[in-house]
Design a protein around this motif. Structure first.
Motif, PDB file in Angstrom:
ATOM      1  N   VAL A  81       0.816  -1.218   0.000  1.00 27.60           N
ATOM      2  CA  VAL A  81       0.000   0.000   0.000  1.00 27.60           C
ATOM      3  C   VAL A  81       0.849   1.267   0.000  1.00 27.60           C
ATOM      4  O   VAL A  81       2.024   1.267   0.366  1.00 27.60           O
ATOM      5  CB  VAL A  81      -0.929   0.053   1.236  1.00 27.60           C
ATOM      6  CG1 VAL A  81      -1.971  -1.041   1.163  1.00 27.60           C
ATOM      7  CG2 VAL A  81      -0.126  -0.051   2.536  1.00 27.60           C
ATOM      8  N   GLY A  82       0.191   2.370  -0.409  1.00 24.26           N
ATOM      9  CA  GLY A  82       0.769   3.694  -0.284  1.00 24.26           C
ATOM     10  C   GLY A  82       0.265   4.336   0.998  1.00 24.26           C
ATOM     11  O   GLY A  82      -0.346   3.688   1.844  1.00 24.26           O
ATOM     12  N   GLU A  83       0.464   5.648   1.113  1.00 19.92           N
ATOM     13  CA  GLU A  83       0.110   6.345   2.349  1.00 19.92           C
ATOM     14  C   GLU A  83      -1.186   7.155   2.255  1.00 19.92           C
ATOM     15  O   GLU A  83      -1.790   7.483   3.273  1.00 19.92           O
ATOM     16  CB  GLU A  83       1.255   7.294   2.752  1.00 19.92           C
ATOM     17  CG  GLU A  83       2.545   6.578   3.133  1.00 19.92           C
ATOM     18  CD  GLU A  83       2.413   5.779   4.415  1.00 19.92           C
ATOM     19  OE1 GLU A  83       1.545   6.081   5.232  1.00 19.92           O
ATOM     20  OE2 GLU A  83       3.187   4.807   4.579  1.00 19.92           O
ATOM     21  N   ILE A  84      -1.630   7.480   1.035  1.00 16.38           N
ATOM     22  CA  ILE A  84      -2.783   8.367   0.877  1.00 16.38           C
ATOM     23  C   ILE A  84      -4.071   7.549   0.862  1.00 16.38           C
ATOM     24  O   ILE A  84      -4.146   6.494   0.226  1.00 16.38           O
ATOM     25  CB  ILE A  84      -2.668   9.177  -0.430  1.00 16.38           C
ATOM     26  CG1 ILE A  84      -1.295   9.852  -0.529  1.00 16.38           C
ATOM     27  CG2 ILE A  84      -3.773  10.223  -0.511  1.00 16.38           C
ATOM     28  CD1 ILE A  84      -1.046  10.541  -1.845  1.00 16.38           C
ATOM     29  N   THR A  85      -5.106   8.043   1.548  1.00 18.63           N
ATOM     30  CA  THR A  85      -6.379   7.330   1.586  1.00 18.63           C
ATOM     31  C   THR A  85      -7.117   7.452   0.261  1.00 18.63           C
ATOM     32  O   THR A  85      -6.894   8.386  -0.511  1.00 18.63           O
ATOM     33  CB  THR A  85      -7.278   7.867   2.706  1.00 18.63           C
ATOM     34  OG1 THR A  85      -7.599   9.231   2.426  1.00 18.63           O
ATOM     35  CG2 THR A  85      -6.594   7.759   4.057  1.00 18.63           C
ATOM     36  N   THR A  86      -8.015   6.519   0.023  1.00 21.86           N
ATOM     37  CA  THR A  86      -8.756   6.486  -1.240  1.00 21.86           C
ATOM     38  C   THR A  86      -9.568   7.755  -1.459  1.00 21.86           C
ATOM     39  O   THR A  86      -9.572   8.315  -2.562  1.00 21.86           O
ATOM     40  CB  THR A  86      -9.688   5.260  -1.269  1.00 21.86           C
ATOM     41  OG1 THR A  86      -8.911   4.074  -1.067  1.00 21.86           O
ATOM     42  CG2 THR A  86     -10.407   5.161  -2.605  1.00 21.86           C
ATOM     43  N   MET A  87     -10.277   8.222  -0.425  1.00 21.61           N
ATOM     44  CA  MET A  87     -11.127   9.396  -0.590  1.00 21.61           C
ATOM     45  C   MET A  87     -10.310  10.637  -0.940  1.00 21.61           C
ATOM     46  O   MET A  87     -10.785  11.518  -1.667  1.00 21.61           O
ATOM     47  CB  MET A  87     -11.947   9.653   0.670  1.00 21.61           C
ATOM     48  CG  MET A  87     -12.828  10.886   0.579  1.00 21.61           C
ATOM     49  SD  MET A  87     -14.081  10.981   1.867  1.00 21.61           S
ATOM     50  CE  MET A  87     -15.403  10.049   1.102  1.00 21.61           C
ATOM     51  N   VAL A  88      -9.106  10.716  -0.474  1.00 19.38           N
ATOM     52  CA  VAL A  88      -8.234  11.854  -0.781  1.00 19.38           C
ATOM     53  C   VAL A  88      -7.556  11.678  -2.134  1.00 19.38           C
ATOM     54  O   VAL A  88      -7.476  12.613  -2.940  1.00 19.38           O
ATOM     55  CB  VAL A  88      -7.176  12.024   0.331  1.00 19.38           C
ATOM     56  CG1 VAL A  88      -6.158  13.090  -0.050  1.00 19.38           C
ATOM     57  CG2 VAL A  88      -7.850  12.375   1.660  1.00 19.38           C
ATOM     58  N   LEU A  89      -7.073  10.474  -2.402  1.00 18.94           N
ATOM     59  CA  LEU A  89      -6.319  10.206  -3.629  1.00 18.94           C
ATOM     60  C   LEU A  89      -7.196  10.245  -4.873  1.00 18.94           C
ATOM     61  O   LEU A  89      -6.829  10.858  -5.888  1.00 18.94           O
ATOM     62  CB  LEU A  89      -5.634   8.844  -3.518  1.00 18.94           C
ATOM     63  CG  LEU A  89      -4.875   8.348  -4.756  1.00 18.94           C
ATOM     64  CD1 LEU A  89      -3.665   9.234  -5.022  1.00 18.94           C
ATOM     65  CD2 LEU A  89      -4.440   6.892  -4.568  1.00 18.94           C
ATOM     66  N   LEU A  90      -8.346   9.603  -4.814  1.00 19.17           N
ATOM     67  CA  LEU A  90      -9.179   9.403  -5.994  1.00 19.17           C
ATOM     68  C   LEU A  90      -9.557  10.695  -6.721  1.00 19.17           C
ATOM     69  O   LEU A  90      -9.302  10.821  -7.933  1.00 19.17           O
ATOM     70  CB  LEU A  90     -10.428   8.604  -5.617  1.00 19.17           C
ATOM     71  CG  LEU A  90     -11.420   8.293  -6.736  1.00 19.17           C
ATOM     72  CD1 LEU A  90     -10.767   7.491  -7.851  1.00 19.17           C
ATOM     73  CD2 LEU A  90     -12.618   7.536  -6.176  1.00 19.17           C
ATOM     74  N   PRO A  91     -10.155  11.689  -6.058  1.00 20.68           N
ATOM     75  CA  PRO A  91     -10.542  12.894  -6.807  1.00 20.68           C
ATOM     76  C   PRO A  91      -9.362  13.675  -7.356  1.00 20.68           C
ATOM     77  O   PRO A  91      -9.467  14.301  -8.420  1.00 20.68           O
ATOM     78  CB  PRO A  91     -11.327  13.722  -5.777  1.00 20.68           C
ATOM     79  CG  PRO A  91     -10.893  13.214  -4.448  1.00 20.68           C
ATOM     80  CD  PRO A  91     -10.583  11.763  -4.648  1.00 20.68           C
ATOM     81  N   GLN A  92      -8.231  13.611  -6.665  1.00 21.41           N
ATOM     82  CA  GLN A  92      -7.049  14.323  -7.165  1.00 21.41           C
ATOM     83  C   GLN A  92      -6.501  13.661  -8.425  1.00 21.41           C
ATOM     84  O   GLN A  92      -6.057  14.353  -9.360  1.00 21.41           O
ATOM     85  CB  GLN A  92      -5.974  14.383  -6.078  1.00 21.41           C
ATOM     86  CG  GLN A  92      -6.373  15.246  -4.887  1.00 21.41           C
ATOM     87  CD  GLN A  92      -5.233  15.415  -3.893  1.00 21.41           C
ATOM     88  OE1 GLN A  92      -4.239  16.068  -4.189  1.00 21.41           O
ATOM     89  NE2 GLN A  92      -5.384  14.832  -2.723  1.00 21.41           N
ATOM     90  N   VAL A  93      -6.522  12.329  -8.459  1.00 22.08           N
ATOM     91  CA  VAL A  93      -6.071  11.623  -9.663  1.00 22.08           C
ATOM     92  C   VAL A  93      -7.032  11.887 -10.815  1.00 22.08           C
ATOM     93  O   VAL A  93      -6.618  12.134 -11.951  1.00 22.08           O
ATOM     94  CB  VAL A  93      -5.946  10.104  -9.391  1.00 22.08           C
ATOM     95  CG1 VAL A  93      -5.715   9.337 -10.706  1.00 22.08           C
ATOM     96  CG2 VAL A  93      -4.800   9.828  -8.427  1.00 22.08           C
ATOM     97  N   ILE A  94      -8.327  11.863 -10.525  1.00 22.78           N
ATOM     98  CA  ILE A  94      -9.333  12.124 -11.560  1.00 22.78           C
ATOM     99  C   ILE A  94      -9.138  13.510 -12.174  1.00 22.78           C
ATOM    100  O   ILE A  94      -9.246  13.684 -13.390  1.00 22.78           O
ATOM    101  CB  ILE A  94     -10.751  11.966 -10.986  1.00 22.78           C
ATOM    102  CG1 ILE A  94     -11.029  10.482 -10.699  1.00 22.78           C
ATOM    103  CG2 ILE A  94     -11.808  12.532 -11.924  1.00 22.78           C
ATOM    104  CD1 ILE A  94     -12.263  10.221  -9.879  1.00 22.78           C
ATOM    105  N   ASP A  95      -8.818  14.491 -11.331  1.00 24.60           N
ATOM    106  CA  ASP A  95      -8.594  15.850 -11.829  1.00 24.60           C
ATOM    107  C   ASP A  95      -7.302  15.971 -12.637  1.00 24.60           C
ATOM    108  O   ASP A  95      -7.159  16.884 -13.454  1.00 24.60           O
ATOM    109  CB  ASP A  95      -8.522  16.836 -10.661  1.00 24.60           C
ATOM    110  CG  ASP A  95      -9.881  17.099 -10.017  1.00 24.60           C
ATOM    111  OD1 ASP A  95     -10.893  16.691 -10.604  1.00 24.60           O
ATOM    112  OD2 ASP A  95      -9.914  17.688  -8.919  1.00 24.60           O
TER     113      ASP A  95
END
Length: 317
Positions: free
Chosen positions: A146-160
């Motif tokens: 695993v990485g360190e960033i949570t899904t809720m934080v990581l997901l929208p930033q990757v989508i953007d």
């Protein structure tokens, strides 16, 4: 980019990928998920190439649906597996533990859809630039590496950050998690831990029972000093590992303790001294079901949540 057609174009009924889990994701599980309308994966991990080939051939006998292979790029035989998926006409692959850049040209020539797993925006941008068809944004809630960033934080930033479909992973174990991922803009989800307790999963029953009995606080991340942190369920092995870490043990000592531990748990059923990889969502999982039941239940629940939001005008038809 919210592209629900991505999975439809791959021949899937449901926008769900079964995680590529070492010593877990074999032909039985992959075929069952694909037959149920998702995308099943065979995990190559560090498995000898001829065994991976056998599993691919077995899966072809068990399903006429599309299934894929997960390739761990840091494995010693990654290059052989990269060629094998071409020879066996695999249509979809997911990758982890590195960049698949050196293989992308070859895979594209064979018409393979390539979906790397990423744990950061920077990695997602790099994969999109190199020509990946989609990425799986996996949060630290997931089981295994695993990485360190949570899904809720990581997901929208990757989508953007990218203009290719983004698939959510980490901490998704029911329809509410799927609905949440869709609301954040995901094109689909990847689920691992829930499928550990599927009837078609061939891991030892002791492993399944430990997942089913797990509480919300029963997972822990070990191995940070090695640079390859892993989320597992707490047991005697994790206590020993934590003690060694606190004592400043060498990387060699830590790696020696973990060597072969996943196989010990998944195949031998030693859930005290083996590595029981599972995500934080394990505390939500309470029963063993078929892959068909799991997928249909999750998407029915997801639809219920989406319909509830439509009924109060939060989202449109």
């Amino acid at each position: 980019m919210n592209n629900f057609s991505f999975f439809h174009n791959l021949g899937m009924k449901y926008p769900i990928i079964q995680g590529g889990m070492a010593w877990v994701s074999d032909s039985s599980l992959a075929a069952a998920v694909s037959n149920a309308g998702g995308l099943g994966l065979i995990a190559a991990a560090n498995t000898p190439t001829h065994i991976v080939k056998e599993e691919i051939r077995k899966a072809k006998l068990l399903t006429d649906k599309t299934f894929g292979v997960n390739i761990m790029l840091m494995s010693e035989n990654a290059e052989e597996i990269a060629q094998l998926v071409c020879d066996e006409q695999i249509k979809v692959i997911t990758t982890g533990a590195g960049s698949p850049g050196k293989y992308l040209k070859m895979w594209k020539e064979y018409g393979i859809t390539v979906i790397p797993v990423v744990a950061s925006v920077a990695m997602a941008k790099r994969m999109a630039k190199e020509g990946a068809d989609a990425v799986i944004a996996e949060g630290g809630e997931a089981g295994g590496h695993v990485g360190e960033i949570t899904t809720m934080v990581l997901l929208p930033q990757v989508i953007d950050a990218v203009d290719i479909p983004v698939i959510a992973a980490g901490g998704i174990g029911d329809g509410r998690g799927i609905a949440a991922a869709f609301m954040l803009g995901a094109s689909g989800v990847q689920v691992g831990t829930r499928f550990l307790v599927s009837k078609e999963c061939t891991i030892h029953q002791n492993y399944k029972d430990k997942v089913i009995k797990a509480r919300d606080i029963d997972s822990v991340v070990t191995g940070r000093p090695t640079g390859h942190p892993v989320r597992v369920l707490k047991n005697r092995l994790t206590r020993q590992y934590s003690e060694l870490e606190k004592a400043g043990a060498s990387l060699e000592q830590l790696e020696a303790l973990g060597s072969g531990a996943l196989r010990k748990a998944a195949r031998d059923g030693d859930i005290d001294n083996g590595s029981v990889m599972a995500g934080q969502i394990a505390g939500l999982i309470k029963k063993e079901q078929t892959c068909q039941e799991i997928i249909e239940e999750m998407f029915a629940q997801s639809q219920e949540r989406m319909n509830a939001l439509k009924s109060i005008g939060i989202i449109n038809e």
